[in-house]
Design an enzyme around this catalytic site. Structure first.
Site, PDB file in Angstrom:
ATOM      1  N   ASN A 189      -0.637  15.784   7.251  1.00 17.13           N
ATOM      2  CA  ASN A 189      -1.453  15.338   8.215  1.00 17.13           C
ATOM      3  C   ASN A 189      -2.639  16.383   8.346  1.00 17.13           C
ATOM      4  O   ASN A 189      -2.433  17.706   8.271  1.00 17.13           O
ATOM      5  CB  ASN A 189      -0.661  14.859   9.375  1.00 17.13           C
ATOM      6  CG  ASN A 189       0.246  15.968   9.884  1.00 17.13           C
ATOM      7  OD1 ASN A 189       0.459  16.870   9.210  1.00 17.13           O
ATOM      8  ND2 ASN A 189       0.195  15.873  11.289  1.00 17.13           N
ATOM      9  N   ILE A 190      -3.638  15.843   8.500  1.00 19.58           N
ATOM     10  CA  ILE A 190      -5.020  16.473   8.880  1.00 19.58           C
ATOM     11  C   ILE A 190      -5.679  15.760  10.228  1.00 19.58           C
ATOM     12  O   ILE A 190      -6.269  14.903   9.978  1.00 19.58           O
ATOM     13  CB  ILE A 190      -6.012  16.486   7.868  1.00 19.58           C
ATOM     14  CG1 ILE A 190      -5.402  17.173   6.574  1.00 19.58           C
ATOM     15  CG2 ILE A 190      -7.328  17.212   8.049  1.00 19.58           C
ATOM     16  CD1 ILE A 190      -6.006  16.767   5.196  1.00 19.58           C
ATOM     17  N   GLU A 191      -5.462  16.637  11.399  1.00 17.06           N
ATOM     18  CA  GLU A 191      -6.161  15.913  12.688  1.00 17.06           C
ATOM     19  C   GLU A 191      -7.631  16.540  12.641  1.00 17.06           C
ATOM     20  O   GLU A 191      -8.215  17.346  12.026  1.00 17.06           O
ATOM     21  CB  GLU A 191      -5.240  16.533  13.615  1.00 17.06           C
ATOM     22  CG  GLU A 191      -3.955  15.932  13.678  1.00 17.06           C
ATOM     23  CD  GLU A 191      -3.045  16.396  14.524  1.00 17.06           C
ATOM     24  OE1 GLU A 191      -1.914  16.051  14.838  1.00 17.06           O
ATOM     25  OE2 GLU A 191      -3.494  17.398  15.231  1.00 17.06           O
ATOM     26  N   ASN A 192      -8.157  15.758  13.715  1.00 21.25           N
ATOM     27  CA  ASN A 192      -9.651  15.857  13.929  1.00 21.25           C
ATOM     28  C   ASN A 192      -9.675  15.820  15.562  1.00 21.25           C
ATOM     29  O   ASN A 192      -9.147  15.253  16.130  1.00 21.25           O
ATOM     30  CB  ASN A 192     -10.460  14.886  13.487  1.00 21.25           C
ATOM     31  CG  ASN A 192     -11.998  14.901  13.700  1.00 21.25           C
ATOM     32  OD1 ASN A 192     -12.484  14.728  14.473  1.00 21.25           O
ATOM     33  ND2 ASN A 192     -12.479  15.716  12.583  1.00 21.25           N
ATOM     34  N   GLU A 201       0.825  10.870   4.357  1.00 25.14           N
ATOM     35  CA  GLU A 201       0.896   9.965   3.353  1.00 25.14           C
ATOM     36  C   GLU A 201      -0.444   9.269   2.453  1.00 25.14           C
ATOM     37  O   GLU A 201      -0.604   9.516   1.446  1.00 25.14           O
ATOM     38  CB  GLU A 201       1.712   8.792   3.736  1.00 25.14           C
ATOM     39  CG  GLU A 201       3.141   9.047   4.085  1.00 25.14           C
ATOM     40  CD  GLU A 201       3.257   9.210   5.672  1.00 25.14           C
ATOM     41  OE1 GLU A 201       2.276   9.798   6.215  1.00 25.14           O
ATOM     42  OE2 GLU A 201       4.158   8.490   6.290  1.00 25.14           O
TER      43      GLU A 201
HETATM   44 ZN   LIG Z   1       0.590   7.035   8.768  1.00 27.11          ZN
END
Ligand SMILES: [Zn+2]
Length: 156
Positions: A56-59, A69
């Site tokens: 996961n890559i958050e902003n 995924e």
């Molecule tokens: Zn998802």
């Protein structure tokens, strides 16, 4: 009838164990400074048995954040792999397993294997017990708007 089962990691095939290990490993690189909820995903392609991983890559504005995924899917698709055999997802929640969100379920459904499904394995970083299911259990009656093959042919 249950649509999933929880099994010992050691009871799984070498292929599945390797995929889960890849998801657990890539999870350690997750970019999640806002939620601190790290997720890793690993896709096994049907053809050539290639593994593609993502996290996961958050902003800071939240909306552009992307799940593990959906970070892995473009890597496989850009290399020309459009059918996935299985997907492993690794995250830590004390009392449950972390399943793909609704958007990721729909995204994965675009790339089902020849049998029309994808095996899904949910693991914790400890890799002791693994939840085994299929995408068809997570996303019954998935959205299909038109015949995909004709569209792909039109693009050539
Ligand atoms: Zn998802």
């Amino acid at each position: 009838m249950d649509n999933f089962q929880i099994v010992d990691f050691t009871s799984l095939s070498e292929e599945v164990k390797k995929l889960i290990r890849e998801a657990v490993e890539i999870r350690t690189r997750a970019y999640c400074p806002y939620s601190n909820f790290a997720v890793g995903a690993a896709i096994l392609t049907e053809e050539d048995s290639k593994v593609y991983t993502g996290f996961n890559i958050e902003n800071s504005t939240l909306t552009p954040s992307i799940c593990a995924e959906r970070a892995a899917v473009p890597r496989a698709v850009c290399d020309g792999y459009l059918k996935f055999k299985m997907v492993a997802v690794a995250a830590h929640q004390n009392d449950s397993y972390t399943a793909p969100c609704g958007v990721c379920r729909q995204t994965l459904s675009e790339f089902c294997g020849s049998d029309g499904d994808i095996e899904i394995y949910l693991s914790k970083p400890t890799m002791d017990k693994v939840l085994c299911t299929k995408l068809s259990n997570l996303l019954p009656l998935s959205f299909v708007s038109y015949k995909k093959d004709s569209v792909i042919n039109n693009c050539k």
